[in-house]
Design a protein around this motif. Sequence first.
Motif, mmCIF file in Angstrom:
data_model
loop_
_atom_site.group_PDB
_atom_site.id
_atom_site.type_symbol
_atom_site.label_atom_id
_atom_site.label_comp_id
_atom_site.label_asym_id
_atom_site.label_seq_id
_atom_site.Cartn_x
_atom_site.Cartn_y
_atom_site.Cartn_z
ATOM 1 N N SER A 95 57.527 44.729 -5.926
ATOM 2 C CA SER A 95 57.790 44.416 -4.528
ATOM 3 C C SER A 95 59.069 45.080 -4.034
ATOM 4 C CB SER A 95 57.874 42.898 -4.338
ATOM 5 O OG SER A 95 59.050 42.366 -4.932
ATOM 6 N N ARG A 96 59.932 45.505 -4.948
ATOM 7 C CA ARG A 96 61.151 46.246 -4.590
ATOM 8 C C ARG A 96 60.923 47.755 -4.636
ATOM 9 N NH1 ARG A 96 61.599 40.727 -5.329
ATOM 10 N NH2 ARG A 96 63.676 40.007 -4.708
ATOM 11 N N GLY A 97 59.686 48.161 -4.819
ATOM 12 C CA GLY A 97 59.356 49.583 -4.783
ATOM 13 C C GLY A 97 59.134 50.239 -6.120
ATOM 14 N N ALA A 98 59.394 49.527 -7.212
ATOM 15 C CA ALA A 98 59.267 50.147 -8.532
ATOM 16 C C ALA A 98 57.803 50.367 -8.891
ATOM 17 C CB ALA A 98 59.926 49.266 -9.586
ATOM 18 N N PRO A 99 57.449 51.542 -9.386
ATOM 19 C CA PRO A 99 56.098 51.730 -9.923
ATOM 20 C C PRO A 99 55.960 50.971 -11.244
ATOM 21 C CG PRO A 99 57.389 53.755 -10.127
ATOM 22 C CD PRO A 99 58.242 52.770 -9.405
ATOM 23 N N ILE A 100 54.838 50.287 -11.431
ATOM 24 C CA ILE A 100 54.601 49.479 -12.618
ATOM 25 C C ILE A 100 53.551 50.139 -13.494
ATOM 26 C CG2 ILE A 100 53.885 47.226 -13.496
ATOM 27 C CD1 ILE A 100 56.543 47.228 -11.954
ATOM 28 N N VAL A 101 53.901 50.336 -14.749
ATOM 29 C CA VAL A 101 52.954 50.848 -15.739
ATOM 30 C C VAL A 101 52.627 49.706 -16.682
ATOM 31 C CG1 VAL A 101 52.513 52.541 -17.545
ATOM 32 C CG2 VAL A 101 53.941 53.155 -15.578
ATOM 33 N N THR A 102 51.380 49.280 -16.727
ATOM 34 C CA THR A 102 50.966 48.219 -17.634
ATOM 35 C C THR A 102 50.543 48.836 -18.961
ATOM 36 O OG1 THR A 102 48.698 48.289 -16.792
ATOM 37 C CG2 THR A 102 50.199 46.722 -15.775
ATOM 38 N N VAL A 103 51.062 48.266 -20.026
ATOM 39 C CA VAL A 103 50.674 48.674 -21.378
ATOM 40 C C VAL A 103 49.879 47.503 -21.942
ATOM 41 C CG1 VAL A 103 51.452 49.620 -23.567
ATOM 42 C CG2 VAL A 103 52.853 49.928 -21.506
ATOM 43 N N ALA A 104 48.565 47.617 -21.891
ATOM 44 C CA ALA A 104 47.705 46.459 -22.153
ATOM 45 C C ALA A 104 46.280 46.918 -22.395
ATOM 46 C CB ALA A 104 47.743 45.517 -20.942
ATOM 47 N N PRO A 105 45.417 46.031 -22.918
ATOM 48 C CA PRO A 105 43.992 46.359 -23.042
ATOM 49 C C PRO A 105 43.370 46.635 -21.673
ATOM 50 C CG PRO A 105 44.543 44.447 -24.379
ATOM 51 C CD PRO A 105 45.736 44.723 -23.518
ATOM 52 N N ASP A 106 42.281 47.369 -21.657
ATOM 53 C CA ASP A 106 41.639 47.767 -20.403
ATOM 54 C C ASP A 106 41.222 46.574 -19.555
ATOM 55 O OD1 ASP A 106 41.947 50.415 -21.036
ATOM 56 O OD2 ASP A 106 39.932 50.636 -21.874
ATOM 57 N N ASP A 107 40.805 45.480 -20.197
ATOM 58 C CA ASP A 107 40.293 44.340 -19.449
ATOM 59 C C ASP A 107 41.374 43.309 -19.102
ATOM 60 O OD1 ASP A 107 40.785 43.383 -21.959
ATOM 61 O OD2 ASP A 107 38.778 42.538 -22.291
ATOM 62 N N HIS A 108 42.631 43.650 -19.323
ATOM 63 C CA HIS A 108 43.700 42.705 -19.013
ATOM 64 C C HIS A 108 43.859 42.574 -17.503
ATOM 65 C CE1 HIS A 108 47.650 40.779 -18.972
ATOM 66 N NE2 HIS A 108 47.509 40.540 -20.271
ATOM 67 N N GLN A 109 44.104 41.362 -17.021
ATOM 68 C CA GLN A 109 44.187 41.103 -15.586
ATOM 69 C C GLN A 109 45.313 41.867 -14.915
ATOM 70 O OE1 GLN A 109 44.883 36.918 -15.117
ATOM 71 N NE2 GLN A 109 46.936 36.971 -16.026
ATOM 72 N N ALA A 110 46.350 42.244 -15.683
ATOM 73 C CA ALA A 110 47.482 42.947 -15.076
ATOM 74 C C ALA A 110 47.164 44.397 -14.746
ATOM 75 C CB ALA A 110 48.688 42.886 -16.002
ATOM 76 N N VAL A 111 46.127 44.943 -15.371
ATOM 77 C CA VAL A 111 45.835 46.361 -15.191
ATOM 78 C C VAL A 111 45.542 46.676 -13.725
ATOM 79 C CG1 VAL A 111 44.219 48.218 -15.765
ATOM 80 C CG2 VAL A 111 45.056 46.687 -17.554
ATOM 81 N N GLY A 112 44.807 45.791 -13.064
ATOM 82 C CA GLY A 112 44.432 46.049 -11.675
ATOM 83 C C GLY A 112 45.578 45.981 -10.699
ATOM 84 N N THR A 113 46.675 45.338 -11.086
ATOM 85 C CA THR A 113 47.811 45.193 -10.174
ATOM 86 C C THR A 113 48.889 46.238 -10.392
ATOM 87 O OG1 THR A 113 48.967 43.659 -11.656
ATOM 88 C CG2 THR A 113 47.408 42.705 -10.075
ATOM 89 N N GLY A 114 48.801 46.978 -11.477
ATOM 90 C CA GLY A 114 49.813 47.986 -11.768
ATOM 91 C C GLY A 114 49.527 49.295 -11.063
ATOM 92 N N ASP A 115 50.494 50.200 -11.118
ATOM 93 C CA ASP A 115 50.341 51.522 -10.512
ATOM 94 C C ASP A 115 49.784 52.541 -11.498
ATOM 95 O OD1 ASP A 115 51.772 51.120 -7.807
ATOM 96 O OD2 ASP A 115 53.198 50.315 -9.260
ATOM 97 N N ALA A 116 49.912 52.257 -12.763
ATOM 98 C CA ALA A 116 49.372 53.129 -13.807
ATOM 99 C C ALA A 116 49.157 52.274 -15.054
ATOM 100 C CB ALA A 116 50.314 54.288 -14.101
ATOM 101 N N HIS A 117 48.455 52.847 -16.032
ATOM 102 C CA HIS A 117 48.038 52.041 -17.185
ATOM 103 C C HIS A 117 48.053 52.880 -18.448
ATOM 104 C CE1 HIS A 117 44.461 50.082 -19.465
ATOM 105 N NE2 HIS A 117 45.599 49.481 -19.799
ATOM 106 N N LEU A 118 48.629 52.329 -19.504
ATOM 107 C CA LEU A 118 48.515 52.880 -20.855
ATOM 108 C C LEU A 118 47.687 51.898 -21.660
ATOM 109 C CD1 LEU A 118 52.152 54.198 -21.478
ATOM 110 C CD2 LEU A 118 50.091 55.566 -21.141
ATOM 111 N N SER A 119 46.559 52.346 -22.131
ATOM 112 C CA SER A 119 45.570 51.454 -22.734
ATOM 113 C C SER A 119 45.835 51.211 -24.218
ATOM 114 C CB SER A 119 44.167 52.048 -22.567
ATOM 115 O OG SER A 119 43.197 51.253 -23.218
ATOM 116 N N ILE A 120 45.626 49.961 -24.641
ATOM 117 C CA ILE A 120 45.634 49.629 -26.064
ATOM 118 C C ILE A 120 44.376 48.834 -26.390
ATOM 119 C CG2 ILE A 120 48.148 49.639 -26.223
ATOM 120 C CD1 ILE A 120 48.052 46.555 -26.231
ATOM 121 N N PRO A 121 43.858 48.932 -27.598
ATOM 122 C CA PRO A 121 42.677 48.164 -27.979
ATOM 123 C C PRO A 121 42.968 46.663 -28.019
ATOM 124 C CG PRO A 121 43.039 50.006 -29.487
ATOM 125 C CD PRO A 121 44.278 49.873 -28.652
ATOM 126 N N ASP A 122 41.927 45.870 -27.834
ATOM 127 C CA ASP A 122 42.045 44.419 -28.009
ATOM 128 C C ASP A 122 42.314 44.111 -29.475
ATOM 129 O OD1 ASP A 122 41.621 42.978 -25.515
ATOM 130 O OD2 ASP A 122 39.668 43.972 -25.499
#
Length: 603
Positions: free
Chosen positions: A534-561
Amino acid sequence: MCGIIGRVGTGDAIDTLLTGLENLEYRGYDSAGVAVQNGAGIKVQKRSGKVSELKNKIDASVLEGQVGIGHTRWSTHGPPTDANAHPHTDSTTDVAVVHNGIIENYIELKEQLAAAGHEFTSDTDTEVIPHLVQHYLDQGWDSERAFRTAIDELQGSYAVAVMISGEHVIYAARRGSPLVIGMEDNEFFLASDIPAFLEETNDVIYLEDGDVVVLEPEGYRITDLEGTPVSRETDTVDWDPEDAGKGEYDHYMRKEIHSQPTSLANTIEGRVADGEVDLEEFPAGAFADVDAVQFVACGTSYHAAMYGEWLLREANVRTAVHRASEYDSSVGPIDEHTLVVAVTQSGETADTLAAVREAKARGARTVAVTNVVGSTAAREADDALYIRAGPEIGVAATKTFSSQSVTLALLTQRIAADIPDAAPIDDLDAMLESLSDLPDQVESVVETSRAGELAERYLESRAFFFIGRGLGHAVALEGALKFKEITYEHAEGFTAGELKHGPLALVTEETPVFSVFTGGGDEAVQTNATEAQSRGAPIVTVAPDDHQAVGTGDAHLSIPDTHPVWAGLLANVQLQLLSYHAANELGRPIDKPRNLAKSVTVE
């Protein structure tokens, strides 16, 4: 942190010495040099800069001999100049010396020797050693006696190798700095670390503090300082010489990131049986008398130790993790029921060794978790548990962090099973079952990672933040450490909740936040990531593909479940790759970052 190589045998030594110096470049250095002799005198060549520059300077027709010593120097006393490079000699060039460590009383010795007519040409503490040896030679003493007497006058830490003109001999001694002998047929090697001569032999003898060795073409003798013979076992290291090379990769770090599936498989092998942790070093009941556990470590090993500390705390065991350099002032009360676990890749980290000695002096039991069989930590601790990662050459630790974390996770469950009122993790079966999949999952991350794309996207950022909770906090700290180590860009790791207690003031659209989701405390991580976003920072989620945070981030680094205990290690591989690619884009010397060394052997 400096590197030593020595060789006694038949045929010319110079190629072996130069190869040994190249193999030691990972330790960090700013100058290099060699000294050789064939019985007619000692010839020295040294200079500031890289080993490759030294090689270009050497005239093989002039610099040849069957006995030689070499050195890569990390500056402590005096800047990196040609004059301050090792080997150092006395005024007559009859004595040549290479030295790791710090001579604490060198000023006093230098003043005494200068008063006796000795002239010094460098700013180093090391230069007093050849002059001191020559001082006793001038009194008519034989070489070995002169060497022993000179060594006895030194205060501080040292690994020393000395040649004396006209002799096919290397005299050496250690106190506080590592030194190892290698043997192959009629050749004998001396080095500060095994990779220096791994291409020649894997049969080694680890010298211990107080040992004095005489290497000759006919063999070697090991004694104490008074000349009493001592016996040291010969070990065969199971490292492959190819493990110490880059192979098809441009950098050691890239190779070692990619080799993690193999190193992890070696770490795990034979340590899980029938749904239980099975450590042959520590059978059931081994920790029954322990009522508190402390971890001591530095740098990357400290972040791995945080893994162990978190898991023991979850198991209701009284525990703490200490930075080894602060241990003597932060330890608090300990006794014979305290277990101190020292985590050190090399087994030679000076601060960690000092912490082990402090703990033992206070009556605690000690365990070294290390990568190097026969290292000082392994010998001095009451017990040793090896991570089995194989040689790691890159200064920025990668595969050893993964292997340390897994080893510590297994150790913590073995400890918790023995301590009354403690208990291993609730779903131990699931945790151990998931562990068997970890090597393949790491390989999947390495093969499919998009870290290179993200490194390029955010390369112009002003700062890089890494956040996580629980085990994810250790990974966030490690991710930030890797990034700053090899990119030279500003990076910080935080527990997610701390962002709003100060660091949020630094967050802008030029501050990407890498958020590590491990399956534990993820809601808080997402809340704090959203606040930064909300302060302008781009968010990179490091999480499994189906994690709920993935859809809210600006980019994603995938890890297996996987199980939450192992998710952080998969996230860590993505962050290692991120750091590597960013540093590569910036043209940084990835394997030899400025001002840093692989083994920090001085306090």
